[in-house]
Enzyme design. Structure first.
Site, PDB file in Angstrom:
ATOM      1  N   LYS A 105       0.818  -1.385   0.051  1.00 22.57           N
ATOM      2  CA  LYS A 105       0.033  -0.077  -0.180  1.00 22.57           C
ATOM      3  C   LYS A 105       0.798   1.437   0.004  1.00 22.57           C
ATOM      4  O   LYS A 105       0.613   2.282  -0.492  1.00 22.57           O
ATOM      5  CB  LYS A 105      -0.740   0.127   1.346  1.00 22.57           C
ATOM      6  CG  LYS A 105      -0.089   0.126   2.441  1.00 22.57           C
ATOM      7  CD  LYS A 105      -0.533  -0.861   3.559  1.00 22.57           C
ATOM      8  CE  LYS A 105       0.799  -1.424   4.324  1.00 22.57           C
ATOM      9  NZ  LYS A 105       0.340  -2.852   4.724  1.00 22.57           N
ATOM     10  N   GLU A 129      -5.058  -5.074  -5.651  1.00 29.20           N
ATOM     11  CA  GLU A 129      -6.169  -5.214  -4.922  1.00 29.20           C
ATOM     12  C   GLU A 129      -5.847  -5.832  -3.223  1.00 29.20           C
ATOM     13  O   GLU A 129      -6.314  -5.605  -2.358  1.00 29.20           O
ATOM     14  CB  GLU A 129      -6.836  -6.619  -5.438  1.00 29.20           C
ATOM     15  CG  GLU A 129      -7.877  -7.497  -4.444  1.00 29.20           C
ATOM     16  CD  GLU A 129      -9.199  -6.349  -4.612  1.00 29.20           C
ATOM     17  OE1 GLU A 129      -9.880  -6.297  -5.420  1.00 29.20           O
ATOM     18  OE2 GLU A 129      -9.542  -5.706  -3.638  1.00 29.20           O
ATOM     19  N   VAL A 132      -4.966  -3.041  -0.093  1.00 27.19           N
ATOM     20  CA  VAL A 132      -5.953  -2.482   0.835  1.00 27.19           C
ATOM     21  C   VAL A 132      -6.733  -3.731   1.407  1.00 27.19           C
ATOM     22  O   VAL A 132      -7.390  -4.609   0.843  1.00 27.19           O
ATOM     23  CB  VAL A 132      -7.038  -1.584   0.216  1.00 27.19           C
ATOM     24  CG1 VAL A 132      -7.931  -1.099   1.220  1.00 27.19           C
ATOM     25  CG2 VAL A 132      -6.037  -0.308  -0.430  1.00 27.19           C
ATOM     26  N   GLY A 134      -6.047  -6.631   2.993  1.00 30.14           N
ATOM     27  CA  GLY A 134      -5.785  -8.249   2.411  1.00 30.14           C
ATOM     28  C   GLY A 134      -6.673  -9.132   1.545  1.00 30.14           C
ATOM     29  O   GLY A 134      -6.579  -8.481   0.631  1.00 30.14           O
ATOM     30  N   ILE A 136      -9.763  -9.168   1.424  1.00 29.60           N
ATOM     31  CA  ILE A 136     -11.032  -8.447   1.055  1.00 29.60           C
ATOM     32  C   ILE A 136     -11.042  -7.886  -0.166  1.00 29.60           C
ATOM     33  O   ILE A 136     -10.509  -7.021  -0.669  1.00 29.60           O
ATOM     34  CB  ILE A 136     -11.548  -7.449   2.310  1.00 29.60           C
ATOM     35  CG1 ILE A 136     -11.740  -8.029   3.649  1.00 29.60           C
ATOM     36  CG2 ILE A 136     -12.897  -7.081   1.880  1.00 29.60           C
ATOM     37  CD1 ILE A 136     -12.007  -7.091   4.412  1.00 29.60           C
ATOM     38  N   ASP A 201      -0.626   3.400   8.500  1.00 28.62           N
ATOM     39  CA  ASP A 201      -0.986   2.521   7.699  1.00 28.62           C
ATOM     40  C   ASP A 201      -2.486   2.507   7.037  1.00 28.62           C
ATOM     41  O   ASP A 201      -2.750   2.457   5.837  1.00 28.62           O
ATOM     42  CB  ASP A 201      -0.795   1.017   8.575  1.00 28.62           C
ATOM     43  CG  ASP A 201      -1.590  -0.076   7.756  1.00 28.62           C
ATOM     44  OD1 ASP A 201      -0.728  -0.771   6.715  1.00 28.62           O
ATOM     45  OD2 ASP A 201      -2.711  -0.482   7.754  1.00 28.62           O
ATOM     46  N   LYS A 205      -4.014   3.323   2.995  1.00 30.29           N
ATOM     47  CA  LYS A 205      -5.306   2.564   2.457  1.00 30.29           C
ATOM     48  C   LYS A 205      -6.402   3.683   2.394  1.00 30.29           C
ATOM     49  O   LYS A 205      -7.072   3.382   0.898  1.00 30.29           O
ATOM     50  CB  LYS A 205      -5.705   1.264   3.409  1.00 30.29           C
ATOM     51  CG  LYS A 205      -4.646   0.299   3.404  1.00 30.29           C
ATOM     52  CD  LYS A 205      -4.939  -0.588   4.692  1.00 30.29           C
ATOM     53  CE  LYS A 205      -3.729  -1.500   4.966  1.00 30.29           C
ATOM     54  NZ  LYS A 205      -3.757  -2.235   6.126  1.00 30.29           N
ATOM     55  N   GLY A 303      -2.496 -11.619   6.565  1.00 31.59           N
ATOM     56  CA  GLY A 303      -2.278 -12.836   6.794  1.00 31.59           C
ATOM     57  C   GLY A 303      -1.615 -13.555   5.587  1.00 31.59           C
ATOM     58  O   GLY A 303      -2.149 -12.699   4.370  1.00 31.59           O
TER      59      GLY A 303
HETATM   60  N1  NAP Z   1       1.903  -9.295   6.225  1.00 31.43           N
HETATM   61  C1  NAP Z   1       0.518  -9.052   6.074  1.00 31.43           C
HETATM   62  O1  NAP Z   1      -0.390  -9.786   6.502  1.00 31.43           O
HETATM   63  C2  NAP Z   1       0.457  -8.295   4.734  1.00 31.43           C
HETATM   64  C3  NAP Z   1      -0.958  -8.002   4.296  1.00 31.43           C
HETATM   65  C4  NAP Z   1      -1.339  -7.178   3.341  1.00 31.43           C
HETATM   66  C5  NAP Z   1      -0.216  -6.660   2.701  1.00 31.43           C
HETATM   67  N2  NAP Z   1       0.828  -6.702   3.018  1.00 31.43           N
HETATM   68  C6  NAP Z   1       2.209  -6.111   2.251  1.00 31.43           C
HETATM   69  O2  NAP Z   1       2.978  -7.167   1.737  1.00 31.43           O
HETATM   70  C7  NAP Z   1       4.342  -6.846   1.860  1.00 31.43           C
HETATM   71  C8  NAP Z   1       5.279  -7.670   2.293  1.00 31.43           C
HETATM   72  O3  NAP Z   1       4.793  -8.139   3.569  1.00 31.43           O
HETATM   73  P1  NAP Z   1       5.269  -9.300   4.293  1.00 31.43           P
HETATM   74  O4  NAP Z   1       4.978  -9.383   5.536  1.00 31.43           O
HETATM   75  O5  NAP Z   1       5.598 -10.385   3.305  1.00 31.43           O
HETATM   76  O6  NAP Z   1       6.998  -8.806   4.549  1.00 31.43           O
HETATM   77  P2  NAP Z   1       8.379  -9.740   4.840  1.00 31.43           P
HETATM   78  O7  NAP Z   1       8.013 -11.029   5.517  1.00 31.43           O
HETATM   79  O8  NAP Z   1       9.092  -8.574   5.498  1.00 31.43           O
HETATM   80  O9  NAP Z   1       9.088 -10.078   3.407  1.00 31.43           O
HETATM   81  C9  NAP Z   1       9.403  -9.018   2.542  1.00 31.43           C
HETATM   82  C10 NAP Z   1      10.143  -9.803   1.396  1.00 31.43           C
HETATM   83  O10 NAP Z   1      10.853  -8.676   0.586  1.00 31.43           O
HETATM   84  C11 NAP Z   1      12.335  -8.947   0.696  1.00 31.43           C
HETATM   85  N3  NAP Z   1      13.028  -7.665   0.499  1.00 31.43           N
HETATM   86  C12 NAP Z   1      12.769  -6.583   1.301  1.00 31.43           C
HETATM   87  N4  NAP Z   1      13.468  -5.514   0.857  1.00 31.43           N
HETATM   88  C13 NAP Z   1      14.149  -6.082  -0.189  1.00 31.43           C
HETATM   89  C14 NAP Z   1      14.968  -5.385  -0.892  1.00 31.43           C
HETATM   90  N5  NAP Z   1      15.624  -3.956  -0.731  1.00 31.43           N
HETATM   91  N6  NAP Z   1      15.757  -6.193  -2.018  1.00 31.43           N
HETATM   92  C15 NAP Z   1      15.405  -7.277  -2.155  1.00 31.43           C
HETATM   93  N7  NAP Z   1      14.412  -8.103  -1.481  1.00 31.43           N
HETATM   94  C16 NAP Z   1      13.838  -7.237  -0.402  1.00 31.43           C
HETATM   95  C17 NAP Z   1      12.774  -9.786   1.710  1.00 31.43           C
HETATM   96  O11 NAP Z   1      13.944 -10.639   1.712  1.00 31.43           O
HETATM   97  P3  NAP Z   1      14.533 -11.341   2.869  1.00 31.43           P
HETATM   98  O12 NAP Z   1      13.623 -12.632   2.936  1.00 31.43           O
HETATM   99  O13 NAP Z   1      15.543 -11.952   2.162  1.00 31.43           O
HETATM  100  O14 NAP Z   1      14.831 -10.634   4.068  1.00 31.43           O
HETATM  101  C18 NAP Z   1      11.351 -10.730   2.098  1.00 31.43           C
HETATM  102  O15 NAP Z   1      11.656 -11.986   1.332  1.00 31.43           O
HETATM  103  C19 NAP Z   1       4.359  -5.259   2.418  1.00 31.43           C
HETATM  104  O16 NAP Z   1       4.121  -4.191   1.506  1.00 31.43           O
HETATM  105  C20 NAP Z   1       3.033  -5.379   3.310  1.00 31.43           C
HETATM  106  O17 NAP Z   1       2.527  -4.168   3.662  1.00 31.43           O
HETATM  107  C21 NAP Z   1       1.363  -7.415   4.111  1.00 31.43           C
END
Ligand code: NAP
Length: 430
Positions: A105, A129, A132, A134, A136, A201, A205, A303
């Site tokens: 986002k 999608e 915002v 997750g 939904i 955050d 959104k 999630g």
């Molecule tokens: N968590 C949720 O429930 C959720 C829900 C909706 C949307 N989102 C969005 O989804 C995105 C990811 O969330 P997440 O929870 O999956 O985060 P995460 O677990 O921290 O994963 C981030 C991934 O990106 C890689 N990464 C980060 N910066 C990088 C860079 N500069 N160069 C190369 N690789 C890089 C990391 O590599 P390494 O693994 O090697 O560290 C990791 O694999 C975010 O934008 C978040 O707002 C998350």
């Protein structure tokens, strides 16, 4: 059957969920949609880190160019997080004609104009999608199912962390700091929770939802933003006694003159409002269109698997579209455009004061309100004591500026020991 070669930017919590869901549901997706996705490369920071997805050797890379320069990769899904370097990476990919699906986002809220320009230049698609709420499917509901409507109002519980904290405070009588600690222990809040608890955050959104709903680009800087860190358990309890539930709401409204107000703040809503029953880390978005009336979308706002559901939906949609669509914003040439942003909105207010327990205090406060043209809907005065006692006032509808001016005068009264909190109260829905 069409096979699409995909690049991933990130393979953490969300990336792992998308990879596993594509694997587990591959046959079903092929059967229903006639499309198969093969993840050819996935960009990460650390090649040695343990992954939740069983990725074949040679897929992981730390070189962005391995994805950008691979002509076989036509679709890139991004879940790295943070606006940078995601913005620079996505811009290059889109310009090179690769369609992008993102869950980020922040990158959309901060870099939307650059990303959309790059997408148009490359003839590529840009889908978000999952950015915002997750799992939904609210973005496509606005863009693909509400075309007949003028969207008048958006009210969303779009941050699961704060909704969990407020639920624990309301249901279990916990103080803010204890509820936050519990959320962190359960993995529902980050070690640094600032973005969530300060409303940032939710503001990202809201910027996306309001831009799409009102067909006017709503920059983050136009969104009034106040978090939940100053809310005390006592405020929630007092509101409850008056029939209200406290939620961190992302609110967007557009009036008949096209004036837009956008704000994120703790809000009291009637316990009869459908949003009041959204508990724990669940999200919900309540939309009002002039034709359809009220709609509510409810589900998991975060999630790995719920978010993967939205990301893969975008991937399928992008893979099956012949011509990508770009949103129309009435104010796209000039951010101010013909749209006026209103920062002096009307609201009801819940004011919690600590005052001297002496005769005439209420009369002095009522005089200040009357002098400002503010009328009071209800008053609750609690207990008797030698020290300060709580006094709660609920106003009728009044302008934000007028209310804040009146509070400055009230704060200066010798009988007023403390202005504990001012919470906006949303009118009942029709
Ligand atoms: N968590 C949720 O429930 C959720 C829900 C909706 C949307 N989102 C969005 O989804 C995105 C990811 O969330 P997440 O929870 O999956 O985060 P995460 O677990 O921290 O994963 C981030 C991934 O990106 C890689 N990464 C980060 N910066 C990088 C860079 N500069 N160069 C190369 N690789 C890089 C990391 O590599 P390494 O693994 O090697 O560290 C990791 O694999 C975010 O934008 C978040 O707002 C998350």
């Amino acid at each position: 059957m069409k096979e699409i070669k995909v690049g991933f930017l990130g393979l953490g919590n969300i990336g792992g969920g998308v990879y596993r869901t594509l694997d587990n549901n591959r046959a079903d997706i092929i059967h229903k949609e006639g499309v198969s996705f093969k993840v050819k490369r996935a960009l990460v920071r650390n090649l040695d880190k343990a992954r939740t997805a069983d990725v074949p050797e040679g897929v992981l890379t730390t070189r962005f160019e391995d994805i950008l320069e691979d002509d076989e990769i036509t679709l890139v899904a991004e879940f790295m997080g943070a606006p940078h370097p995601a913005c620079e990476y996505l811009t290059q990919l889109l310009r090179a004609g690769k369609t992008v699906v993102t869950a980020n986002k922040e990158v959309i809220a901060h870099c939307w104009p650059e990303l959309e320009e790059a997408a148009k230049e490359g003839g590529a698609g840009l889908y978000y999608e999952a950015a915002v709420a997750g799992g939904i499917p609210v973005i496509r509901a606005i863009t693909d199912s509400m075309q007949a409507n003028n969207v008048r109002q958006i009210m969303g519980i779009v941050n699961g962390t704060t909704n969990y904290i407020l639920t624990r405070m309301a249901e279990d009588g916990m103080e803010y700091s204890d509820a936050l600690a519990e959320a962190q222990q359960k993995g529902l809040a980050e070690p640094d929770p600032t973005n969530d608890v300060e409303g940032k955050d939710a503001a990202c959104k809201l910027s996306i939802l309001a831009s799409l709903g009102f067909h006017a680009r709503v920059p983050l800087g136009k969104i009034y933003c106040e978090g939940i860190t100053k809310v005390a358990q006592e405020d929630i309890e007092l509101g409850k006694e008056m029939g209200y539930a406290l939620k961190l709401l992302a609110i967007g409204k557009k009036d008949k003159d096209n004036r837009i107000e956008v704000r994120v703040h703790p809000t009291f809503i009637s316990e009869k409002h459908p949003l009041s029953s959204v508990q724990d880390s669940y999200n919900a978005i309540f939309l009002t269109g002039d034709a359809v009336g009220n709609l509510m979308f409810y589900g998991r706002g975060a999630g790995d698997l719920p978010t993967a559901s939205a990301i893969i939906s975008d991937m399928v949609y992008a893979a099956k579209t012949d011509k990508h669509r770009y949103n129309t914003f009435k104010n796209v040439e000039d951010v101010e455009g013909i749209v006026e942003f209103n920062d002096d909105w009307q609201s009801k207010y819940f004011l919690h004061l600590s005052v001297e327990d002496a005769p005439g205090v209420l009369a002095v406060i009522a005089t200040i309100f009357a002098g400002s043209g503010i009328s009071i809907e209800s008053v609750v005065q609690k207990g008797h004591s030698q020290g300060a006692v709580p006094l709660i006032l609920i106003t009728h509808m009044v302008g934000e500026r007028m209310m804040k001016n009146a509070i400055r005068s009230i704060e200066a009264l010798p009988q007023v020991k403390k202005v504990n909190i001012l919470i906006r109260v949303e009118e009942d829905y029709d």
